[in-house]
Design an enzyme around this catalytic site. Structure first.
Site, PDB file in Angstrom:
ATOM      1  N   PHE A 174      17.732  60.437  20.254  1.00 59.23           N
ATOM      2  CA  PHE A 174      16.445  60.072  20.605  1.00 59.23           C
ATOM      3  C   PHE A 174      15.709  61.430  20.446  1.00 59.23           C
ATOM      4  O   PHE A 174      16.092  62.571  20.261  1.00 59.23           O
ATOM      5  CB  PHE A 174      16.156  59.791  22.091  1.00 59.23           C
ATOM      6  CG  PHE A 174      16.628  60.731  23.068  1.00 59.23           C
ATOM      7  CD1 PHE A 174      15.885  61.614  23.823  1.00 59.23           C
ATOM      8  CD2 PHE A 174      18.205  61.078  23.466  1.00 59.23           C
ATOM      9  CE1 PHE A 174      16.135  62.654  24.640  1.00 59.23           C
ATOM     10  CE2 PHE A 174      18.511  61.976  24.483  1.00 59.23           C
ATOM     11  CZ  PHE A 174      17.526  62.756  25.122  1.00 59.23           C
ATOM     12  N   CYS A 175      14.241  61.185  20.344  1.00 60.61           N
ATOM     13  CA  CYS A 175      13.413  62.447  20.162  1.00 60.61           C
ATOM     14  C   CYS A 175      11.859  61.811  20.530  1.00 60.61           C
ATOM     15  O   CYS A 175      11.750  60.768  21.281  1.00 60.61           O
ATOM     16  CB  CYS A 175      13.166  62.504  18.687  1.00 60.61           C
ATOM     17  SG  CYS A 175      12.424  61.301  17.557  1.00 60.61           S
ATOM     18  N   THR A 176      10.921  62.613  20.430  1.00 63.04           N
ATOM     19  CA  THR A 176       9.519  62.413  20.998  1.00 63.04           C
ATOM     20  C   THR A 176       8.909  60.824  20.671  1.00 63.04           C
ATOM     21  O   THR A 176       8.587  60.181  21.474  1.00 63.04           O
ATOM     22  CB  THR A 176       8.788  63.274  20.629  1.00 63.04           C
ATOM     23  OG1 THR A 176       9.160  64.907  21.134  1.00 63.04           O
ATOM     24  CG2 THR A 176       7.326  63.069  21.458  1.00 63.04           C
ATOM     25  N   CYS A 223      14.531  61.082  15.048  1.00 59.55           N
ATOM     26  CA  CYS A 223      15.358  60.069  15.045  1.00 59.55           C
ATOM     27  C   CYS A 223      15.641  59.362  13.726  1.00 59.55           C
ATOM     28  O   CYS A 223      16.983  59.267  13.449  1.00 59.55           O
ATOM     29  CB  CYS A 223      15.201  59.102  16.333  1.00 59.55           C
ATOM     30  SG  CYS A 223      14.926  59.704  17.943  1.00 59.55           S
ATOM     31  N   ILE A 270      10.885  58.769  23.136  1.00 62.08           N
ATOM     32  CA  ILE A 270      10.671  58.926  24.434  1.00 62.08           C
ATOM     33  C   ILE A 270       9.299  58.382  24.907  1.00 62.08           C
ATOM     34  O   ILE A 270       9.197  57.797  25.845  1.00 62.08           O
ATOM     35  CB  ILE A 270      10.588  60.263  24.679  1.00 62.08           C
ATOM     36  CG1 ILE A 270      12.352  61.036  24.348  1.00 62.08           C
ATOM     37  CG2 ILE A 270      10.372  60.793  26.251  1.00 62.08           C
ATOM     38  CD1 ILE A 270      12.149  62.634  24.263  1.00 62.08           C
TER      39      ILE A 270
END
Length: 254
Positions: free
Chosen positions: A175-177, A182, A204
């Site tokens: 996962f990433c912002t 990703c 996220i």
């Protein structure tokens, strides 16, 4: 009135990104929109802020670009202008991994919707990896996530090569912002021969927007690359502020 903040990206093939720059910059300035947009042969990435109508006009323009009809956009609001000016930059990559041949538009891993994420990562056979930088992870992450402690996204491939033996035969969720790192990191892993790799759709930001705090497996706040610095559930501005070195001067999602 609160300003609309739009975080966006799309992996798409731009044969001549340079020719897209001037019309996009001119439109943003005419609409009073500020922020940063990155253009490369692999697509577009950025965060912009302005009035509702101005942001809608710019988003419509971007969605008319080749391959961008389904552009992914995360909307939030800001009480004060989060950016001082408008920049449209030409880059080699819209998010810098530094590995030749990675095609996120073609090879990204399997999406997991925010509504299904909690159950997915609760499975003990799933390895959860946070693909963001160390300073982002420090202010918030998911329960049990591995922190590669990178200073930039371009360090992720070396971290993976050094640690990949620990993940042999495992199902990997990343996962990433907002989803862009990703998509690229899962495409990289698939190029490395990892088939069982997944990522949080919308990142996220989508999770915090859709999942209530009482059902959340997220702890802390999420770093964002604008003057808000961080956001929490419901994408409300968080409690962090900038001090010391100004992280906001870095390229988006480096």
């Amino acid at each position: 009135m609160p300003l609309t903040v739009a975080a966006l990206y799309k992996f798409a093939r731009f044969d001549d990104p340079a020719c897209l720059r001037a019309p996009l910059l001119t439109l943003c300035r005419a609409q009073g929109v500020c922020g940063t947009l990155l253009l490369a042969g692999e697509g577009i990435n950025g965060t912009i802020a302005g009035s509702d109508g101005a942001i809608a006009t710019v988003i419509a323009h971007i969605r008319a670009l080749p391959g961008c009809a389904d552009l992914d956009v995360k909307y939030s609001t800001a009480a004060t202008p989060p950016f001082g000016r408008m920049k449209v930059r030409l880059k080699r990559e819209i998010v810098t991994l530094g590995v030749a041949g990675v095609d996120a538009a073609r090879d990204a891993g399997h999406y997991i919707a925010p509504a299904d994420w909690n159950d997915f990562i609760a499975d003990p056979d799933t390895i959860l990896i946070d693909t963001r930088n160390g300073y982002e992870v420090e202010i918030g992450s998911f329960d049990g996530a591995i922190n590669p402690a990178t200073r930039s996204f371009s360090e992720f491939p070396a971290w993976w090569q050094a640690n990949r033996a620990a993940f042999d035969g495992k199902r990997i969720a990343m996962f990433c912002t907002g989803g862009i790192r990703c998509e690229k990191s899962t495409a990289f892993l698939r190029g490395e021969g990892v088939a069982d790799v997944f990522h949080l759709k919308g990142g996220i930001l989508a999770y915090l927007e859709q999942i209530s705090a009482d059902q959340s497996r997220w702890h802390g706040e999420c770093f964002v690359f604008d003057e808000r610095v961080s956001v929490g559930h419901g994408l409300v501005a968080g409690d962090w502020s900038v001090s010391g070195d100004n992280l906001l001067q870095q390229d988006i999602e480096t």
